[in-house]
Write an enzyme that holds these catalytic residues in place. Structure first.
Site, PDB file in Angstrom:
ATOM      1  CE1 TYR A   1       0.577   9.031  -3.776  1.00  0.00           C
ATOM      2  CE2 TYR A   1       2.843   9.149  -4.520  1.00  0.00           C
ATOM      3  CZ  TYR A   1       1.495   9.285  -4.760  1.00  0.00           C
ATOM      4  OH  TYR A   1       1.068   9.682  -5.999  1.00  0.00           O
TER       5      TYR A   1
ATOM      6  CE  LYS B   1     -11.974  19.064  -4.817  1.00  0.00           C
ATOM      7  NZ  LYS B   1     -12.390  19.800  -6.018  1.00  0.00           N
TER       8      LYS B   1
ATOM      9  CG  ASP C   1     -10.795  20.986  -8.610  1.00  0.00           C
ATOM     10  OD1 ASP C   1     -10.215  21.779  -7.827  1.00  0.00           O
ATOM     11  OD2 ASP C   1     -11.977  20.636  -8.454  1.00  0.00           O
TER      12      ASP C   1
ATOM     13  CG  ASP D   1       3.130  11.213  -8.347  1.00  0.00           C
ATOM     14  OD1 ASP D   1       3.770  11.505  -9.370  1.00  0.00           O
ATOM     15  OD2 ASP D   1       2.916  10.045  -7.992  1.00  0.00           O
TER      16      ASP D   1
ATOM     17  CG  ASP E   1       3.667  12.986 -14.385  1.00  0.00           C
ATOM     18  OD1 ASP E   1       4.740  13.108 -13.756  1.00  0.00           O
ATOM     19  OD2 ASP E   1       3.269  11.890 -14.844  1.00  0.00           O
TER      20      ASP E   1
HETATM   21 MG    MG Z   1       4.986  10.621 -10.905  1.00  0.00          MG
END
Ligand code: MG
Ligand code: NAI
Length: 330
Positions: free
Chosen positions: A125, A176, A209, A233, A237
């Site tokens: 980001y 990962k 994963d 992020d 969710d």
């Molecule tokens: Mg988000």
């Protein structure tokens, strides 16, 4: 002494849900003085301001920032996200994004209770990279992931401190490492070194994963999860989706050093599809305000607000806010 709160209602349902959150904070008897900042997509369309350095300097003077949501259908995606949300996180160095998940997964029968600590200032980001020959068949695009020992370590230390204060004292690193060996190696080595200083905290590691499977099928295994900016992020969710939905998901963007004001916001966006109809559920904003009160040293009020949100309320935005405020007062 009143806590000085900057309120950025933002766009769409943002101003409505922050108004209910402040209503509930006042009902809890906390002394706050609020100042509204008109920022977001609507403001940008009006006069071009997204978040100027002057406005940011004004925000620095507050004890904390409560944000509703930003995003306007007439503004290209990314403009407000980068210019306001990411600018605030990076320039105020809000390096922890903390999101609690309490709920029962669809199909499950016992509630889970875990927290995701997401690194908030590094990773993909940062905006490292670029593109060449953009828009042609020969286009090249790179987007790097930026990880520093300093940034990774302060995030991991925060997560260990948090895990140590909780009953289960368990921390899971999610990354990962099998494929992203450079960034993953830095995260894993740092995690293992810091773990040696917290012998009372038990640890685990999941690839991201696999974590997606466990979030849905076995969320009870988690107590505190620590991960990088992008994985965090996406995972949060999913965390929201298995914990009662977007109407309940709250978050804190923290500067644990308290040099800058921390920023508290619901996970959801500005929901233009239901804006202006008094339909938005303000609970996520109210729970975000409870996280703010925790950080401001008002743990008792925060706990009463969380307790008042356990039993769901139905009705309009203002009905829900009024009902939760009434429970908090009693
Ligand atoms: Mg988000
Ligand atoms: P969204 O979260 O705004 O909406 C997704 C769906 O959830 C919509 O159907 C909406 O009606 C519903 N919803 C969201 N919050 C709700 C609430 N409190 N009560 C009831 N229903 C609710 O996400 P979407 O549609 O992808 O984005 C809309 C705008 O918000 C975009 O401009 C986006 O960039 C922005 N956004 C801003 C965020 C922020 O300010 N932190 C976070 C996510 C999106």
């Amino acid at each position: 002494m009143a806590h000085n709160i900057a309120v950025i209602g933002g766009d769409g349902i943002g101003p409505d849900v922050t108004a209910e959150a402040i209503k509930v904070v006042l009902a809890a008897g906390v002394d706050v003085a609020t100042t509204d900042f008109d920022l977001g997509g609507s403001r940008y369309l009006r006069d071009g301001e997204i978040l100027s350095d002057d406005t940011l300097d004004q925000l620095r003077e507050f004890d904390s920032i409560l944000l509703g949501a930003v995003g306007h259908p007439d503004v290209a995606p990314g403009v407000i996200e980068r210019g306001l949300l990411l600018k605030m996180r990076f320039d105020l160095d809000l390096y922890i994004n903390q999101r609690p998940f309490v709920g029962t997964a669809p199909g499950g029968d016992t509630p889970h209770d875990f927290v995701v600590v997401r690194e908030n200032t590094e990773g993909p980001y940062v905006g490292e990279g670029g593109s060449l020959r953009t828009g042609t068949p020969q286009e090249v695009a790179t987007q790097g992931s930026f990880n520093t020992r300093f940034g990774v370590e302060r995030c991991i230390r925060y997560a260990f401190d948090l895990a140590q204060r909780r009953d289960r004292k368990h921390l899971t690193l999610v990354h990962k490492t099998n494929v992203l060996q450079f960034a993953g190696g830095l995260w894993e080595r740092t995690f293992n070194e810091v773990a040696a200083e917290y012998p009372d905290v038990s640890t685990a590691y999941n690839h991201v994963d696999a974590a997606c499977i466990y979030f849905v099928q076995d969320p009870h295994r988690y107590d505190v999860v620590v991960t990088d900016n992008l994985f965090g992020d996406i995972l949060t969710d999913l965390g929201g989706a298995v914990s009662g939905g977007i109407g309940l998901a709250s978050s804190a963007n923290l500067d644990p050093t308290r040099t800058s004001p921390s920023m508290f916001e619901p996970v959801h966006g500005s929901a233009p599809d239901i804006a202006g109809q008094n339909l938005a559920n303000p609970t996520a904003a109210i729970l975000s305000a409870a996280l703010m009160l925790d950080f401001l040293g008002e743990a008792d009020a925060a706990e009463r607000i969380r307790a008042a949100c356990v039993e769901p309320v139905t009705g309009s935005t203002t009905d829900v806010g009024d009902a939760i405020a009434a429970r908090v007062r009693n």
